[in-house]
Design an enzyme around this catalytic site. Structure first.
Site, short mmCIF file in Angstrom:
data_model
loop_
_atom_site.label_atom_id
_atom_site.label_comp_id
_atom_site.label_asym_id
_atom_site.label_seq_id
_atom_site.Cartn_x
_atom_site.Cartn_y
_atom_site.Cartn_z
N SER A 141 0.86 -1.19 0.00
CA SER A 141 0.00 0.00 0.00
C SER A 141 0.89 1.24 0.00
O SER A 141 2.08 1.16 0.29
CB SER A 141 -0.86 -0.02 1.27
OG SER A 141 -1.46 1.23 1.50
N TYR A 154 -3.60 -0.68 10.01
CA TYR A 154 -3.39 -0.88 8.57
C TYR A 154 -2.00 -0.41 8.17
O TYR A 154 -1.27 -1.09 7.43
CB TYR A 154 -4.47 -0.12 7.80
CG TYR A 154 -4.52 -0.38 6.31
CD1 TYR A 154 -5.19 -1.49 5.80
CD2 TYR A 154 -3.91 0.50 5.40
CE1 TYR A 154 -5.27 -1.72 4.43
CE2 TYR A 154 -3.98 0.27 4.04
CZ TYR A 154 -4.66 -0.84 3.55
OH TYR A 154 -4.72 -1.07 2.20
#
Ligand code: NAP
Length: 249
Positions: A141, A154
């Protein structure tokens, strides 16, 4: 010779029923790969998008725990004969300010996005090392590079994915197994619905993307085929941004 041809390869994609996993699964199948989808939901929509004649097997599994992981690789080998490509795509996101973030959300995100990714890679890696070849592609990510806001678990998980990608690459490169990652930018999927529905966040995000658009799941396909194919045989431990230029700004 077509360096990007995946004919005869067996590709396993987790979370392939929707979003980025679906985009990658379809791209790998279009390049010739046989496909195993792994997830907790029906992959019927993905199946309908595969080229005619694609060999496809579905394994229904909940990747929030390590319990099914070794069995998944055993089933792939029993049904398809081998495992050449593993795309660790399944993931979740839970948003809250850091001061309010719950332990339950922390554990859920870390277990699915980081712990299961490692232990499925371990199980697949054992088989790939034994056959002397393999390609593992982790879905990282922008939060593998940046801090972000309201997503502490996350960010920790995706930063961990980048580190694990490098560690596994170092341990397995000489054994014929390439481990790399794709870092998608802002892609239109369920994962980003909340951001796109927030008018200000949406405008802020769009205003910063040099390509001036959100990405589509299909935008991940080319990078995935590259990292799954012989074209990337000397590429190890890379986290490749596919982000419309976000990190370049
Ligand atoms: P998505 O549409 O929500 O897809 C997530 C996939 O993961 C779904 O197939 C989901 O299955 C599966 N999954 C979640 N928890 C699972 C579990 N416990 N067991 C099995 N499967 C599970 O979101 P996406 O954006 O495509 O996300 C795919 C990956 O890309 C994730 O790792 C995400 O972090 C990453 N990513 C996304 C973006 C973005 O902008 N969208 C950016 C960077 C990275 P269900 O449908 O059953 O929930």
């Amino acid at each position: 010779m077509n360096l990007f041809d995946l004919t005869g390869r067996v590709a396993v994609v987790t979370g392939a029923n929707t979003g980025i996993g679906q985009g990658i699964a379809v791209a790998l199948a279009n390049a010739g790969a046989s496909l195993v989808t792994v997830g907790r939901s029906s992959p019927e929509e993905t199946r309908s998008l595969l080229p005619e004649g694609t060999r496809h097997h579905d394994i229904r599994a909940d990747l929030s725990s390590t319990e099914p992981l070794a069995g998944i690789v055993d089933e792939v080998i029993a049904k398809m004969g081998r495992i050449d490509i593993l795309v660790n795509n399944a993931g979740i996101i839970r948003r809250a300010d850091a001061v309010d973030y719950s332990e339950a959300d922390w554990d859920a995100v870390i277990d699915t996005n980081l712990k299961s990714l490692f232990f499925l890679s371990q199980a697949a890696g054992r088989a790939m090392i034994a056959q002397g070849s393999g390609k593992i592609i982790n879905i990282a990510s922008l939060l593998s590079f940046q801090g972000g806001i309201r997503i502490p678990a996350y960010t920790a998980a995706k930063s961990g994915v980048a580190g694990l990608t490098r560690l596994l690459a170092c341990e397995w490169a000489a054994k014929g197994v390439n481990v790399n990652a794709i870092a998608p930018g802002y892609i239109e999927t369920n994962n980003t619905t909340a951001l796109r529905e927030d008018e200000k966040r949406n405008a802020d995000i769009l205003g910063r993307i040099p390509a001036a658009r959100w990405g589509q799941p299909s935008d991940m396909g080319g990078a995935a085929v590259f990292l799954a194919s012989a074209a990337s045989d000397y590429v190890n431990g890379v986290v490749l941004p596919v982000d419309g230029g976000w990190l370049a700004r």
